[in-house]
Design a protein around this motif. Structure first.
Motif, PDB file in Angstrom:
ATOM      1  N   ALA A  11      42.812  39.396-114.893  1.00 49.02           N
ATOM      2  CA  ALA A  11      41.508  39.760-114.615  1.00 49.02           C
ATOM      3  C   ALA A  11      41.323  41.426-114.759  1.00 49.02           C
ATOM      4  O   ALA A  11      42.185  42.275-114.690  1.00 49.02           O
ATOM      5  N   LEU A  51      39.885  37.306-117.024  1.00 49.86           N
ATOM      6  CA  LEU A  51      38.440  37.222-116.378  1.00 49.86           C
ATOM      7  C   LEU A  51      38.130  38.652-116.412  1.00 49.86           C
ATOM      8  O   LEU A  51      38.608  39.551-115.814  1.00 49.86           O
ATOM      9  N   VAL A  96      34.332  30.774-111.246  1.00 52.45           N
ATOM     10  CA  VAL A  96      35.434  30.902-112.176  1.00 52.45           C
ATOM     11  C   VAL A  96      36.134  29.525-112.572  1.00 52.45           C
ATOM     12  O   VAL A  96      36.366  29.444-113.665  1.00 52.45           O
TER      13      VAL A  96
END
Length: 135
Positions: A11, A51, A96
């Motif tokens: 991320a 992400l 997600v």
């Protein structure tokens, strides 16, 4: 040549998105170990998913790159910061999971990768995402 797939989910996020907490919980499901034990052929050594959830004023663009030399596919999944900030922890997990379920197979489908069983990986990946119960 390693024929087992290395799956990474990372991320690059603004702290207020709380996506880091989602990623920590996602990691506890053991996706790395799960996919390292699978043989999809020698055509792809790894899939790296990042992400991304940053301030929209920075105008980050989605990156997707297949490195033939490294035999690695890198892709960003862009998450909306205002949406993630306002979401409950359960909603963040659902967002997600849905984006992983939809976008990883979609990106992979755009490539012809010799000696890689893309269909088997996509089926296994989607089954794994569903098995964690967030969708």
């Amino acid at each position: 040549m390693n024929k087992y797939l290395r799956l990474s989910i990372l991320a690059d996020v603004h702290w207020e998105s709380r996506v880091d907490l989602v990623l920590n919980e996602l990691s506890s499901f053991g996706f790395r170990q799960h996919f390292e034990s699978k043989n999809y052929g020698s055509g792809l050594a790894g899939v790296s998913v990042i992400l991304m959830c940053r301030d929209p004023s920075y105008s980050f663009k989605r990156r997707i790159k297949l490195s033939k030399k490294e035999m690695n596919l890198h892709m960003d999944i862009m998450l909306d910061l205002p949406t993630m900030k306002a979401a409950s922890p359960e909603e963040r997990k659902r967002i997600v999971a849905q984006r992983l379920f939809d976008e990883v197979p979609q990106v992979l489908s755009g490539y012809k990768i010799p000696n890689f069983d893309k269909d088997a990986f996509i089926a296994e990946f989607r089954a794994w995402v569903e098995s964690i119960g967030w969708k």
